[in-house]
Design an enzyme around this catalytic site. Structure first.
Site, short mmCIF file in Angstrom:
data_model
loop_
_atom_site.label_atom_id
_atom_site.label_comp_id
_atom_site.label_asym_id
_atom_site.label_seq_id
_atom_site.Cartn_x
_atom_site.Cartn_y
_atom_site.Cartn_z
N HIS A 95 -26.83 0.03 -14.50
CA HIS A 95 -26.07 0.35 -13.42
C HIS A 95 -24.75 0.52 -13.82
CE1 HIS A 95 -24.10 0.61 -9.55
NE2 HIS A 95 -24.00 -0.81 -9.58
N CYS B 3 -26.82 -1.19 -4.63
CA CYS B 3 -26.69 -0.70 -6.05
C CYS B 3 -28.02 -0.85 -6.83
CB CYS B 3 -25.65 -1.56 -6.90
SG CYS B 3 -24.07 -1.39 -6.05
N ASN C 50 -18.35 3.72 -9.51
CA ASN C 50 -19.90 2.89 -9.21
C ASN C 50 -20.37 3.86 -7.91
OD1 ASN C 50 -21.71 1.32 -8.10
ND2 ASN C 50 -20.64 -0.40 -8.09
O1 UT7 Z 1 -22.40 -2.75 -7.89
C1 UT7 Z 1 -22.23 -4.16 -8.08
C2 UT7 Z 1 -21.27 -4.68 -7.29
N1 UT7 Z 1 -20.15 -4.63 -7.79
C3 UT7 Z 1 -19.62 -5.33 -9.03
O2 UT7 Z 1 -20.25 -5.33 -9.83
C4 UT7 Z 1 -18.39 -5.59 -9.23
C5 UT7 Z 1 -17.94 -6.95 -9.49
N2 UT7 Z 1 -16.81 -7.26 -9.72
C6 UT7 Z 1 -15.76 -6.61 -10.49
O3 UT7 Z 1 -16.07 -5.60 -11.06
C7 UT7 Z 1 -14.30 -7.41 -10.56
O4 UT7 Z 1 -14.38 -8.72 -10.11
C8 UT7 Z 1 -13.25 -6.42 -9.96
C9 UT7 Z 1 -13.11 -5.17 -10.77
C10 UT7 Z 1 -13.49 -6.04 -8.58
C11 UT7 Z 1 -11.90 -7.13 -10.16
O5 UT7 Z 1 -11.62 -7.64 -11.49
P1 UT7 Z 1 -11.17 -9.08 -11.60
O6 UT7 Z 1 -10.77 -9.22 -12.90
O7 UT7 Z 1 -12.24 -9.91 -11.12
O8 UT7 Z 1 -9.75 -9.14 -10.65
P2 UT7 Z 1 -9.47 -10.08 -9.36
O9 UT7 Z 1 -10.06 -9.82 -8.36
O10 UT7 Z 1 -9.58 -11.44 -9.87
O11 UT7 Z 1 -8.02 -9.85 -9.27
C12 UT7 Z 1 -6.84 -10.30 -10.17
C13 UT7 Z 1 -5.42 -9.57 -9.78
C14 UT7 Z 1 -5.37 -10.31 -8.19
O12 UT7 Z 1 -3.95 -10.27 -8.19
P3 UT7 Z 1 -3.36 -11.87 -8.37
O13 UT7 Z 1 -4.08 -12.63 -7.23
O14 UT7 Z 1 -3.94 -12.52 -9.49
O15 UT7 Z 1 -1.91 -11.77 -7.85
C15 UT7 Z 1 -5.59 -8.91 -7.29
O16 UT7 Z 1 -4.91 -9.09 -6.03
O17 UT7 Z 1 -5.66 -8.11 -9.51
C16 UT7 Z 1 -5.33 -7.82 -8.17
N3 UT7 Z 1 -5.94 -6.49 -7.87
C17 UT7 Z 1 -5.57 -5.24 -8.27
N4 UT7 Z 1 -4.27 -4.98 -8.61
C18 UT7 Z 1 -4.11 -3.61 -8.90
C19 UT7 Z 1 -7.12 -6.38 -7.27
N5 UT7 Z 1 -7.14 -4.96 -7.04
C20 UT7 Z 1 -6.44 -4.48 -7.51
C21 UT7 Z 1 -6.28 -3.01 -7.80
N6 UT7 Z 1 -5.00 -2.68 -8.56
N7 UT7 Z 1 -6.77 -2.18 -7.57
#
Ligand code: UT7
Length: 325
Positions: free
Chosen positions: A252, A115, A282
């Site tokens: 980004h 990225c 992204n």
């Molecule tokens: O380009 C540079 C690299 N990438 C980034 O900068 C990405 C950095 N990370 C992020 O943007 C965030 O961490 C994410 C958007 C990927 C995830 O958001 P989060 O607030 O950190 O969510 P999480 O991973 O803690 O997941 C929360 C919940 C989980 O369920 P439980 O364990 O709480 O029951 C996940 O399983 O959301 C669930 N979940 C989803 N639910 C619906 C994860 N993906 C999805 C989804 N739809 N697509």
């Protein structure tokens, strides 16, 4: 004392025609438009057509940038292309773009910093322009991340999209002050201890397969704002500028929450932030030049504006660029 600076002559971008909405995605993986928008700010992303390659996207963006700069392809003597989704293992996607533009002089190569690819490519090109190794450069960020996504993994497949953006830069003598046009400072970092937090589980020398993107999203998120603000502080310290001097912040585009958090921590007003993550998702190395081309096209960014770029991604790699448009 006068100084050679890399001045941007023009920019362009290209997005594949096909738009994939959150609602459409929610029909194939267990997710909702509400979750994706709330956690990331993403509403839709563009997906390359079957047979449409990273080089096709890059070439279209490069042609748009050359037209915007009013320069002929034959005057380009350097192409640096940031990508993690090249057409082939080799040759570099940059040489396919070079051939597509009918250029037979100078050098063309790829830079792989995920990225941060555009910020890395820009920094490499800037170094070569300022030292006289090249006179006029095309810097491109182009990706087809749709090809390395696991479309059954809802934690990653909702986040990424395809696209390309390009700039034409030229080495120009400037007065040598922070009021100069062109790139004023660049700062690159990486820390390979974090390499398993965002990676592709395949590769030439390991599995001989392309593999799929894997990410510990929470871990990446945890580091993002601190790393971004750190390297932007370096840019401010190097130039004497502060957040109040910035006309446009073009970060980004990974996640609206990361962008908002970084701008807030730095004291950059929300109305100075260029945001396209809602429409592009992204697009990795393509995200900054795609966002910037949008803000140039709708005349938000004007000549003389002070522009701040930053990126952070797999590796981890991260970096900042401060320039005057
Ligand atoms: O380009 C540079 C690299 N990438 C980034 O900068 C990405 C950095 N990370 C992020 O943007 C965030 O961490 C994410 C958007 C990927 C995830 O958001 P989060 O607030 O950190 O969510 P999480 O991973 O803690 O997941 C929360 C919940 C989980 O369920 P439980 O364990 O709480 O029951 C996940 O399983 O959301 C669930 N979940 C989803 N639910 C619906 C994860 N993906 C999805 C989804 N739809 N697509």
């Amino acid at each position: 004392m006068s100084q050679l600076r890399s001045v941007v002559l023009g920019c362009g971008s290209y997005l594949p025609a096909r738009i994939l909405s959150n609602d459409e995605l929610a029909r194939s993986v267990e997710t909702t438009d509400e979750w994706i928008v709330q956690r990331t700010g993403i509403r839709e992303r563009h997906i390359a057509a079957p047979g449409e390659l990273t080089s096709d996207l890059a070439l279209a963006a490069a042609k748009a940038a050359l037209a915007n700069a009013h320069v002929d392809a034959s005057s380009i003597d350097l192409i640096v292309l940031g990508t993690s989704t090249p057409d082939q293992t080799f040759p570099a996607t940059a040489v396919t773009v070079q051939a597509g533009l009918g250029i037979t002089q100078g050098a063309a190569f790829d830079v792989q910093a995920v990225c941060s690819g555009f910020v890395y490519a820009l920094t490499v090109a800037d170094s070569m322009l300022r030292t006289g190794t090249a006179k006029r450069a095309l810097v491109i960020g182009a990706e087809t991340f749709s090809r390395i996504l696991d479309w059954n993994d809802r934690t990653t497949c909702v986040l990424f999209g395809d696209g390309a953006g390009a700039w034409v830069l030229e080495a120009q003598e400037q007065p040598g002050t922070s009021a100069d046009r062109g790139i004023l400072t660049t700062h690159l970092r990486s820390d390979g201890r974090h390499r398993s937090k965002l990676y592709v589980d395949g590769g030439v020398s390991s599995t001989q397969t392309t593999g799929h993107l894997r990410m510990e999203g929470k871990e990446v998120f945890k580091h993002a704002v601190a790393m971004i603000t750190d390297v932007i502080t370096d840019a401010f310290n190097a130039t004497g500028y502060t957040a109040a001097d910035i006309d446009w912040f073009v970060p980004h585009q990974a996640n609206k929450r990361i962008i908002d958090g970084s701008a807030h921590k730095l004291g950059i007003a929300p109305d100075k932030v260029v945001m396209t993550v809602d429409r592009h998702g992204n697009t990795s190395a393509a995200s900054i030049p795609l966002a910037l081309a949008d803000a140039v096209a709708d005349r938000r960014i004007k000549r003389g504006n002070l522009i701040l770029l930053e990126a952070m991604g797999g590796g981890f790699t991260w970096g900042s660029v401060l320039l005057r448009w």
